[in-house]
Design an enzyme around this catalytic site. Structure first.
Site, PDB file in Angstrom:
ATOM      1  N   HIS A 110      55.825  22.035 -29.023  1.00 33.71           N
ATOM      2  CA  HIS A 110      56.607  23.146 -29.567  1.00 33.71           C
ATOM      3  C   HIS A 110      57.810  22.626 -30.347  1.00 33.71           C
ATOM      4  O   HIS A 110      58.292  21.508 -30.109  1.00 33.71           O
ATOM      5  CB  HIS A 110      57.064  24.073 -28.449  1.00 33.71           C
ATOM      6  CG  HIS A 110      55.951  24.914 -27.889  1.00 33.71           C
ATOM      7  ND1 HIS A 110      56.145  25.878 -26.935  1.00 33.71           N
ATOM      8  CD2 HIS A 110      54.612  24.921 -28.173  1.00 33.71           C
ATOM      9  CE1 HIS A 110      54.991  26.450 -26.643  1.00 33.71           C
ATOM     10  NE2 HIS A 110      54.042  25.879 -27.377  1.00 33.71           N
ATOM     11  N   GLU A 132      60.981  23.417 -30.270  1.00 32.61           N
ATOM     12  CA  GLU A 132      62.172  23.124 -29.463  1.00 32.61           C
ATOM     13  C   GLU A 132      62.044  21.765 -28.769  1.00 32.61           C
ATOM     14  O   GLU A 132      62.990  20.964 -28.753  1.00 32.61           O
ATOM     15  CB  GLU A 132      62.384  24.225 -28.413  1.00 32.61           C
ATOM     16  CG  GLU A 132      62.633  25.607 -29.000  1.00 32.61           C
ATOM     17  CD  GLU A 132      61.367  26.402 -29.244  1.00 32.61           C
ATOM     18  OE1 GLU A 132      61.466  27.644 -29.321  1.00 32.61           O
ATOM     19  OE2 GLU A 132      60.275  25.796 -29.353  1.00 32.61           O
ATOM     20  N   CYS A 164      59.472  29.288 -24.748  1.00 28.35           N
ATOM     21  CA  CYS A 164      58.571  29.440 -23.614  1.00 28.35           C
ATOM     22  C   CYS A 164      59.235  28.837 -22.376  1.00 28.35           C
ATOM     23  O   CYS A 164      60.313  28.231 -22.460  1.00 28.35           O
ATOM     24  CB  CYS A 164      57.237  28.755 -23.902  1.00 28.35           C
ATOM     25  SG  CYS A 164      57.356  26.950 -23.939  1.00 28.35           S
ATOM     26  N   CYS A 182      59.739  24.902 -22.583  1.00 27.11           N
ATOM     27  CA  CYS A 182      60.829  24.524 -23.490  1.00 27.11           C
ATOM     28  C   CYS A 182      62.186  24.926 -22.909  1.00 27.11           C
ATOM     29  O   CYS A 182      63.182  24.221 -23.091  1.00 27.11           O
ATOM     30  CB  CYS A 182      60.626  25.169 -24.862  1.00 27.11           C
ATOM     31  SG  CYS A 182      59.332  24.394 -25.857  1.00 27.11           S
TER      32      CYS A 182
END
Length: 347
Positions: free
Chosen positions: A266, A268, A294, A297
């Site tokens: 992801h 992040e 999420c 993260c």
């Protein structure tokens, strides 16, 4: 609202410009007319010299931007205005600070302007000779004191210049040709910090290599960008866009089944990894991202010391992540009260 300010030398065509815009639906506010009203109140003759004197006096006693302030008080929302006779830099700055403003300089040769002055026949004791015309203009160009008229400075501040050395028909044509650029400048709004950083995340997201979510993010501290990240496979591994998704099925508590691509990292997480790799301290920083992080993260953000999360939209499965951020004391702000939609979304 659009506000078009007009400056320029004597008889360059400022009022002609304003009259033409008035015929196109603009309201005309003349700073000189304000001075004429002041002279009438004081029973003083309306001459060019007296107009200059009363203007200088008003600026000296009530501030160099007084005429601009009075003009702004006359304005109504959702209307278009053309403001003439701007002769002091602080008048320009005051009008510009109100936003949706652009300053236009109407330019013309001194010979043409003198001929126009002779033809207009105003009863304001205009200069009668070319030499007097030059001397009168010199008083407006550079003031002896700050409260005086300073056309030289105003002209330098203009974003648009329109030459008016030809006839009215040609002048109107030039105005029409220039109006799209004038309106573009006037309507331009400088983005605030949140908009500025969020727009960057959108561009960064275009580098994403998974078509299920080309998200990007920025980590920022003290308005300085520290690191960035986007959705993609780890370095030296194949990307979804190259060989397809790597799906895994997830069985939820309610018995429903969804598919998730596990090939990518992801945005992040990639931004945090980049900070660790480069030795960049992100403790106390803010992260800007496409949607709420999420759960995985979120745990990384907490561990890395992120103190604020700004996202464009909400994430449908962010309940646990929100609770975790609240417990950790992370400020969460969604700029838009809507949930990000994507293919295969559950809930």
């Amino acid at each position: 609202m659009i506000k078009i300010g007009v400056t320029g030398l004597l008889c360059s065509g400022k009022d002609t410009f304003a009259s033409y815009l008035k015929s196109k639906g603009f309201e005309h506010i003349s700073l000189s007319d304000m001075l004429r009203e002041e002279l009438k109140k004081n029973n003083l003759e309306i001459t060019r010299e007296n107009l200059q004197k009363i203007g200088n006096e008003l600026r000296k006693t009530r501030g160099n931007d007084i005429l601009a302030r009075l003009a702004l008080e006359k304005m109504e929302p959702n209307k278009k205005y053309v403001i003439t006779s701007i002769r002091n830099p602080l008048e320009v700055k005051k009008l510009a600070s109100s936003k949706n403003f652009v300053l236009v300089n109407i330019d013309s040769s001194i010979e043409t302007r003198f001929k126009r002055m002779q033809l207009r026949q105003r009863n304001e004791k205009d200069p009668s000779s070319f030499e007097e015309f030059i001397a009168s203009e010199a008083k407006e160009l550079t003031p002896k004191e700050e409260s005086g008229q300073n056309l030289t400075a105003c002209i330098k501040m203009a974003r648009i210049i329109i030459n008016n050395d030809s006839n009215e028909e040609e002048f109107y044509k030039k105005i029409d040709e220039t109006m799209p650029k004038i309106e573009e400048i006037a309507l331009f709004t400088r983005p605030n910090w949140e908009e500025y950083f969020m727009e960057m995340t959108r561009v960064i997201g275009k580098r994403g290599t998974c078509d299920r979510g080309r998200s990007g993010c920025l980590i920022v501290k003290n308005k300085r960008i520290l690191t960035s990240g986007y959705v993609g496979a780890p370095p030296n591994l194949s990307h979804c866009d190259e060989i397809g998704h790597w799906f895994k099925k997830v069985i939820h508590e309610d018995g429903s089944i969804t598919q998730h691509c596990i090939r990518t990292v992801h945005a992040e997480a990639n931004a945090i990894a980049q900070a660790a790799k480069m030795g960049i301290n992100i403790d106390g920083a803010t992260i800007y991202c496409k949607m709420e992080p999420c759960l995985d993260c979120t745990k990384l953000l907490i561990s890395a010391g992120i103190k604020r999360v700004v996202c464009e939209k909400k994430y449908h499965a962010a309940k646990e992540a929100r609770e975790m951020m609240e417990e950790a004391g992370i400020e969460l702000q969604a700029l838009y009260n809507e949930t990000e939609k994507y293919e295969g979304q559950k809930g």
